[in-house]
Design a protein around this motif. Sequence first.
Motif, short mmCIF file in Angstrom:
data_model
loop_
_atom_site.label_atom_id
_atom_site.label_comp_id
_atom_site.label_asym_id
_atom_site.label_seq_id
_atom_site.Cartn_x
_atom_site.Cartn_y
_atom_site.Cartn_z
N LEU A 32 7.06 -14.09 -7.22
CA LEU A 32 6.89 -13.37 -5.95
C LEU A 32 6.73 -14.34 -4.78
O LEU A 32 7.38 -14.20 -3.74
N ALA A 38 4.11 -12.04 0.55
CA ALA A 38 2.92 -12.35 1.34
C ALA A 38 1.67 -12.21 0.48
O ALA A 38 1.00 -11.18 0.52
N VAL A 102 3.14 -6.76 -8.08
CA VAL A 102 3.97 -6.14 -9.12
C VAL A 102 5.25 -6.98 -9.25
O VAL A 102 5.90 -7.32 -8.25
N HIS A 106 9.86 -4.61 -11.69
CA HIS A 106 9.15 -3.35 -11.92
C HIS A 106 8.71 -2.67 -10.63
O HIS A 106 8.02 -1.65 -10.66
N GLN A 107 9.10 -3.25 -9.48
CA GLN A 107 8.67 -2.65 -8.21
C GLN A 107 9.40 -1.33 -7.95
O GLN A 107 10.50 -1.10 -8.46
N GLY A 110 6.19 2.99 -8.95
CA GLY A 110 4.87 3.61 -8.90
C GLY A 110 3.73 2.77 -9.43
O GLY A 110 2.57 3.20 -9.39
N GLY A 112 2.51 -0.13 -8.26
CA GLY A 112 1.64 -0.60 -7.19
C GLY A 112 0.67 0.49 -6.77
O GLY A 112 -0.52 0.24 -6.56
N ARG A 113 1.17 1.71 -6.66
CA ARG A 113 0.31 2.84 -6.31
C ARG A 113 -0.73 3.08 -7.40
O ARG A 113 -1.92 3.29 -7.11
N ASP A 134 -6.87 -7.59 3.56
CA ASP A 134 -6.05 -8.04 4.67
C ASP A 134 -4.64 -8.25 4.17
O ASP A 134 -4.42 -8.52 2.98
N ASN A 139 4.31 -6.82 6.18
CA ASN A 139 4.36 -6.26 4.82
C ASN A 139 4.19 -4.75 4.88
O ASN A 139 3.23 -4.17 4.37
N TYR A 146 -1.27 1.25 1.29
CA TYR A 146 -2.73 1.22 1.48
C TYR A 146 -3.19 2.39 2.36
O TYR A 146 -4.20 3.03 2.07
C1 LIG Z 1 3.33 -4.03 -2.47
C2 LIG Z 1 3.59 -3.83 -3.97
C3 LIG Z 1 2.33 -4.18 -4.73
C4 LIG Z 1 3.94 -2.37 -4.21
O1 LIG Z 1 4.17 -2.20 -5.61
P1 LIG Z 1 5.28 -1.19 -6.16
O2 LIG Z 1 5.04 -1.01 -7.60
O3 LIG Z 1 6.62 -1.65 -5.74
O4 LIG Z 1 4.89 0.12 -5.34
P2 LIG Z 1 5.13 1.64 -5.76
O5 LIG Z 1 6.37 1.77 -6.59
O6 LIG Z 1 3.86 2.18 -6.30
O7 LIG Z 1 5.42 2.27 -4.35
C5 LIG Z 1 4.41 2.35 -3.37
C6 LIG Z 1 5.02 2.72 -2.05
O8 LIG Z 1 5.88 1.65 -1.66
C7 LIG Z 1 7.03 2.18 -1.01
N1 LIG Z 1 8.21 1.78 -1.73
C8 LIG Z 1 8.42 1.78 -3.06
N2 LIG Z 1 9.61 1.30 -3.36
C9 LIG Z 1 10.18 0.96 -2.21
C10 LIG Z 1 11.42 0.37 -1.87
N3 LIG Z 1 12.33 0.05 -2.79
N4 LIG Z 1 11.65 0.13 -0.56
C11 LIG Z 1 10.75 0.45 0.37
N5 LIG Z 1 9.57 1.01 0.10
C12 LIG Z 1 9.28 1.25 -1.17
C13 LIG Z 1 6.88 3.64 -0.96
O9 LIG Z 1 6.28 3.97 0.29
C14 LIG Z 1 5.92 3.95 -2.06
O10 LIG Z 1 5.21 5.08 -1.73
P3 LIG Z 1 5.44 6.45 -2.58
O11 LIG Z 1 4.59 6.26 -3.81
O12 LIG Z 1 4.91 7.49 -1.69
O13 LIG Z 1 6.90 6.56 -2.91
C15 LIG Z 1 4.79 -4.68 -4.45
O14 LIG Z 1 5.90 -4.41 -3.64
C16 LIG Z 1 4.54 -6.17 -4.47
O15 LIG Z 1 4.03 -6.73 -5.44
N6 LIG Z 1 4.91 -6.87 -3.38
C17 LIG Z 1 4.79 -8.31 -3.31
C18 LIG Z 1 3.36 -8.74 -3.25
C19 LIG Z 1 2.63 -8.09 -2.09
O16 LIG Z 1 3.10 -8.06 -0.97
N7 LIG Z 1 1.42 -7.59 -2.38
C20 LIG Z 1 0.57 -6.98 -1.39
C21 LIG Z 1 -0.18 -8.05 -0.68
S1 LIG Z 1 -1.22 -7.35 0.59
#
Ligand SMILES: CC(C)(COP(=O)(O)OP(=O)(O)OC[C@H]1O[C@@H](n2cnc3c(N)ncnc32)[C@H](O)[C@@H]1OP(=O)(O)O)[C@@H](O)C(=O)NCCC(=O)NCCS
Length: 181
Positions: A32, A38, A102, A106-107, A110, A112-113, A134, A139, A146
């Motif tokens: 990542l 971030a 995540v 696997h992103q 769901g 991350g939620r 923070d 992002n 959140y």
């Molecule tokens: C942020 C992160 C943890 C979310 O994890 P994820 O498993 O992809 O998230 P989810 O599948 O649970 O989706 C959560 C929300 O993200 C959004 N989302 C999911 N897939 C998306 C995509 N392909 N494009 C845009 N938004 C998306 C949706 O708003 C979704 O909300 P919903 O449940 O109402 O549909 C993940 O993207 C990640 O690890 N990012 C890199 C590290 C990071 O930035 N961490 C946070 C630091 S503050």
Amino acid sequence: MEHLLLDAAGVAAGPRGAAGFAEAAHRILGALVGGGAALGWVDPPSRAEVDALVAHVLAAAAAGDAALRVAVADGRTAGFGYWLRYTRPTHRPHADLEKVAVDGAHQGRGLGRLLTAALVEDARQAGIEVLTLDARGDNTRALDLYRSLGFREYGRLPDFVAVGADRYDKVLYLNDLRAAG
Ligand SMILES: CC(C)(COP(=O)(O)OP(=O)(O)OC[C@H]1O[C@@H](n2cnc3c(N)ncnc32)[C@H](O)[C@@H]1OP(=O)(O)O)[C@@H](O)C(=O)NCCC(=O)NCCS
């Protein structure tokens, strides 16, 4: 996708234990951060750094000062998140959600939620009053997630996060679990 959510005790008691989780966390964070995520690092963290972080979080969880959640999908560690109670004596009722990550493959499914919701519920169960976090201002995906789980912005440090010559806002969120009753 078959998945399950482990807590810190589940990770420690699992077949590959803390070392197995640290190895997976290192793999996930390395990919990542290498891709520009971030997560607080400019360069991917070393294995030793991730080992130390995992040991710290597991010890804090055993002492009631942290929660760790790990998502396992199709038998493989696919993501994790944790919060740590503040160490400052006057901030002890509160905790900071430090990382949610995540694996790229696997992103958007769901996890991350699931992880974040479980960590908020863990905080509630532990009697945490205010859960903070923070995030980097660009992002939006994480920030949207959140907010949908009860966090709101309470401040912002403009152009504070430095990645090479680039500057991003540091956005400060809180989830007041007292208000949520
Ligand atoms: C942020 C992160 C943890 C979310 O994890 P994820 O498993 O992809 O998230 P989810 O599948 O649970 O989706 C959560 C929300 O993200 C959004 N989302 C999911 N897939 C998306 C995509 N392909 N494009 C845009 N938004 C998306 C949706 O708003 C979704 O909300 P919903 O449940 O109402 O549909 C993940 O993207 C990640 O690890 N990012 C890199 C590290 C990071 O930035 N961490 C946070 C630091 S503050």
